[in-house]
Design a protein around this motif. Structure first.
Motif, PDB file in Angstrom:
ATOM      1  N   ILE A  30      45.671 -14.828 -42.407  1.00  0.00           N
ATOM      2  CA  ILE A  30      44.965 -14.279 -43.569  1.00  0.00           C
ATOM      3  C   ILE A  30      45.457 -14.944 -44.855  1.00  0.00           C
ATOM      4  O   ILE A  30      44.666 -15.323 -45.717  1.00  0.00           O
ATOM      5  CB  ILE A  30      45.153 -12.748 -43.633  1.00  0.00           C
ATOM      6  N   ARG A  33      44.088 -18.536 -45.195  1.00  0.00           N
ATOM      7  CA  ARG A  33      42.669 -18.571 -45.538  1.00  0.00           C
ATOM      8  C   ARG A  33      42.426 -18.129 -46.986  1.00  0.00           C
ATOM      9  O   ARG A  33      41.519 -18.634 -47.642  1.00  0.00           O
ATOM     10  CB  ARG A  33      41.881 -17.697 -44.557  1.00  0.00           C
ATOM     11  N   LEU A  34      43.232 -17.207 -47.482  1.00  0.00           N
ATOM     12  CA  LEU A  34      43.126 -16.804 -48.888  1.00  0.00           C
ATOM     13  C   LEU A  34      43.507 -17.945 -49.825  1.00  0.00           C
ATOM     14  O   LEU A  34      42.984 -18.058 -50.933  1.00  0.00           O
ATOM     15  CB  LEU A  34      44.025 -15.593 -49.158  1.00  0.00           C
ATOM     16  N   GLN A  38      38.499 -23.822 -49.753  1.00  0.00           N
ATOM     17  CA  GLN A  38      37.124 -23.428 -49.429  1.00  0.00           C
ATOM     18  C   GLN A  38      36.891 -21.925 -49.552  1.00  0.00           C
ATOM     19  O   GLN A  38      35.755 -21.464 -49.557  1.00  0.00           O
ATOM     20  CB  GLN A  38      36.772 -23.897 -48.013  1.00  0.00           C
ATOM     21  N   GLY A  39      37.961 -21.159 -49.661  1.00  0.00           N
ATOM     22  CA  GLY A  39      37.828 -19.706 -49.805  1.00  0.00           C
ATOM     23  C   GLY A  39      38.013 -18.981 -48.488  1.00  0.00           C
ATOM     24  O   GLY A  39      37.864 -19.556 -47.401  1.00  0.00           O
ATOM     25  N   PHE A  40      38.315 -17.708 -48.575  1.00  0.00           N
ATOM     26  CA  PHE A  40      38.697 -16.891 -47.415  1.00  0.00           C
ATOM     27  C   PHE A  40      37.624 -16.849 -46.327  1.00  0.00           C
ATOM     28  O   PHE A  40      37.892 -17.138 -45.165  1.00  0.00           O
ATOM     29  CB  PHE A  40      39.030 -15.475 -47.886  1.00  0.00           C
ATOM     30  N   TYR A  41      36.397 -16.498 -46.697  1.00  0.00           N
ATOM     31  CA  TYR A  41      35.354 -16.314 -45.677  1.00  0.00           C
ATOM     32  C   TYR A  41      34.876 -17.628 -45.069  1.00  0.00           C
ATOM     33  O   TYR A  41      34.612 -17.710 -43.860  1.00  0.00           O
ATOM     34  CB  TYR A  41      34.188 -15.503 -46.257  1.00  0.00           C
ATOM     35  N   LYS A  42      34.782 -18.673 -45.880  1.00  0.00           N
ATOM     36  CA  LYS A  42      34.388 -19.976 -45.334  1.00  0.00           C
ATOM     37  C   LYS A  42      35.457 -20.550 -44.414  1.00  0.00           C
ATOM     38  O   LYS A  42      35.169 -21.342 -43.524  1.00  0.00           O
ATOM     39  CB  LYS A  42      34.094 -20.959 -46.473  1.00  0.00           C
ATOM     40  N   GLY A  44      37.057 -18.798 -42.357  1.00  0.00           N
ATOM     41  CA  GLY A  44      37.062 -18.027 -41.115  1.00  0.00           C
ATOM     42  C   GLY A  44      37.131 -16.531 -41.295  1.00  0.00           C
ATOM     43  O   GLY A  44      36.861 -15.777 -40.354  1.00  0.00           O
ATOM     44  N   GLY A  45      37.512 -16.076 -42.491  1.00  0.00           N
ATOM     45  CA  GLY A  45      37.600 -14.634 -42.723  1.00  0.00           C
ATOM     46  C   GLY A  45      38.551 -13.974 -41.741  1.00  0.00           C
ATOM     47  O   GLY A  45      39.682 -14.426 -41.549  1.00  0.00           O
ATOM     48  N   PHE A  46      38.082 -12.921 -41.102  1.00  0.00           N
ATOM     49  CA  PHE A  46      38.914 -12.201 -40.126  1.00  0.00           C
ATOM     50  C   PHE A  46      38.644 -12.660 -38.691  1.00  0.00           C
ATOM     51  O   PHE A  46      39.171 -12.090 -37.736  1.00  0.00           O
ATOM     52  CB  PHE A  46      38.681 -10.685 -40.235  1.00  0.00           C
ATOM     53  N   ARG A  47      37.811 -13.704 -38.543  1.00  0.00           N
ATOM     54  CA  ARG A  47      37.511 -14.216 -37.195  1.00  0.00           C
ATOM     55  C   ARG A  47      38.650 -15.114 -36.698  1.00  0.00           C
ATOM     56  O   ARG A  47      39.314 -15.789 -37.489  1.00  0.00           O
ATOM     57  CB  ARG A  47      36.211 -15.039 -37.206  1.00  0.00           C
TER      58      ARG A  47
END
Length: 268
Positions: A30, A33-34, A38-42, A44-47
């Motif tokens: 987490i 990715r934060l 590219q940003g958290f959701y791009k 992968g987010g929580f995947r």
């Protein structure tokens, strides 16, 4: 340091490293990715929260073992020559040397791990092969300087504070601390060190994840921090600070507590 102490530090450090890295891996994903550009959701987010875990599993034992063997050896050597009131300086030097040695193992596993975390559609082997094909072995050490420059300030805060809190608590209760008490000291010291060094961690993550040939990939920490500051301000510099502090506080509890417990058991 005699052979028995060397073996105890090696095994205890390795076991402690594996406990922390595997237990707290989702928080590390987490945080990565934060911090990614590219940003958290791009990213992968929580995947695929365990993307990159094989790299962490392979590197955690030798990485932590290398740190603690160097740390204890340096403490032992300097302890003879340095007066007791200079103990914090001894701990700082020992921790700094430990980080420089450990990063020779840590950085390649971090590069592969973080690139897999930020691109969960790939796996550890694919990322490793792609890095070697595009950048060679040198690519696995991209971010070595930024990692060392993050870890040394971190250790300069964490380990002297850990040793001080242990000695203070031990003095107040009149006997050597139990392993859980050493773990509490480790959690407190780790949380403070984590917050202070978060901007350096952001820079390290950006450098490791950047495309080869870009200005960020060159590893210029002040330049990377300036770019983050211009685009995202203070928020960007402290991106991922909450999972980082949580992870390292819990990690400090498990890591330093497990290290003390295993080492004492082996030396008893």
């Amino acid at each position: 340091m005699d052979r028995r102490e060397f073996t105890a530090s090696l095994v205890a450090g390795g076991c402690a490293g594996m406990c922390v890295d595997l237990t707290l891996f989702p928080l590390d994903t987490i945080k990565t990715r934060l911090q990614s550009q590219q940003g958290f959701y791009k990213a992968g987010g929580f995947r695929g929260i365990y993307a990159g875990v094989p790299s962490a599993a392979i590197g955690s034992f030798p990485n932590a073992a290398a740190f603690f063997v160097t740390y204890e050896n340096t403490k032992s050597l300097l302890g003879v020559a340095v007066p007791p009131h200079m103990a914090p300086v001894t701990h700082m030097l020992a921790a700094s040397l430990g980080e420089i040695v450990a990063c020779l193992i840590r950085v390649p596993t971090e590069v592969v791990k973080q690139r897999t975390q930020a691109c969960p559609s790939t796996n550890t082997y694919q990322v490793l092969m792609a890095t070697l094909r595009q950048e060679g072995v040198k690519g696995l050490y991209r971010g070595y300087g930024s990692t060392v420059l993050r870890e040394i300030p971190f250790s300069l805060v964490q380990f002297p504070l850990w040793e001080y809190l242990k000695s203070l608590w031990s003095w107040r209760q009149g006997h050597t601390l139990y392993s859980w008490q050493a773990a509490v000291c480790g959690a407190f010291a780790g949380g403070i060190a984590a917050f202070v060094t978060t901007p350096l961690d952001v820079a390290k993550t950006r450098i490791m994840l950047a495309k080869a040939g870009t200005s960020t990939a060159n590893g210029n920490i002040p330049l990377v921090l300036c770019e983050v500051w211009r685009s995202q301000g203070v928020t960007g510099l402290f991106a991922g600070s909450i999972p980082r502090i949580t992870s390292i506080s819990l990690g400090g509890f498990i890591f330093l507590g497990a290290y003390e417990k295993v080492r004492r058991t082996l030396l008893s």
